[in-house]
Design a protein around this motif. Structure first.
Motif, short mmCIF file in Angstrom:
data_model
loop_
_atom_site.label_atom_id
_atom_site.label_comp_id
_atom_site.label_asym_id
_atom_site.label_seq_id
_atom_site.Cartn_x
_atom_site.Cartn_y
_atom_site.Cartn_z
N LYS A 27 0.83 -1.21 0.00
CA LYS A 27 0.00 0.00 0.00
C LYS A 27 0.87 1.26 0.00
N GLU A 31 1.00 4.16 -2.89
CA GLU A 31 0.77 5.57 -2.55
C GLU A 31 1.92 6.44 -3.02
N ARG A 34 1.54 6.87 -6.71
CA ARG A 34 0.49 7.83 -7.03
C ARG A 34 0.96 9.26 -6.80
N GLN A 35 1.67 9.47 -5.69
CA GLN A 35 2.18 10.81 -5.37
C GLN A 35 3.18 11.26 -6.44
#
Length: 121
Positions: A27, A31, A34-35
């Motif tokens: 996860k 993340e 995505r950032q």
């Protein structure tokens, strides 16, 4: 036979070289990805805005230069017909006045220099 090697007193086993991948939470990895994608899109957007501003400023400069070129063409056509445009007359008289002012300034400076060189103090 054993494939392990002894180097510097340490036993090395054959296998992959380099850093061992740390066990990262899936996860957290997603993340971070995505950032990173968000930051990339933001940088891309800023770059496109900068380029669009650059293009528009260049287009304005091109338009101004075209207008100036057209003005010069009209002046040349007028002079070919024996007419001197008032703008050219103004430029010529302005240059003559500017030269006269420069000459007077040079003479004044030369006079001050001569006066200072004759004074020993």
């Amino acid at each position: 036979m054993d494939d392990s090697k002894v180097v510097g007193g340490k036993v090395k086993k054959p296998g992959k070289r380099g850093r061992k991948p740390a066990k990262i939470d899936l996860k957290a990895k997603l993340e971070r990805s995505r950032q990173s994608a968000r930051e990339c899109r933001a940088r891309k957007k800023l770059r496109y805005q900068y380029l669009e501003e650059l293009v528009s400023s260049r287009e304005r400069a091109i338009c101004a230069l075209r207008e100036e070129l057209e003005m010069y063409k009209q002046w040349c056509m007028a002079m070919d017909q024996g007419k001197i445009p008032s703008e050219i007359k103004a430029l010529l008289t302005g240059e003559e006045q500017g030269k006269a002012q420069q000459n007077s300034t040079k003479l004044a400076k030369a006079g001050k220099t001569e006066a200072n060189s004759s004074n020993p103090w």
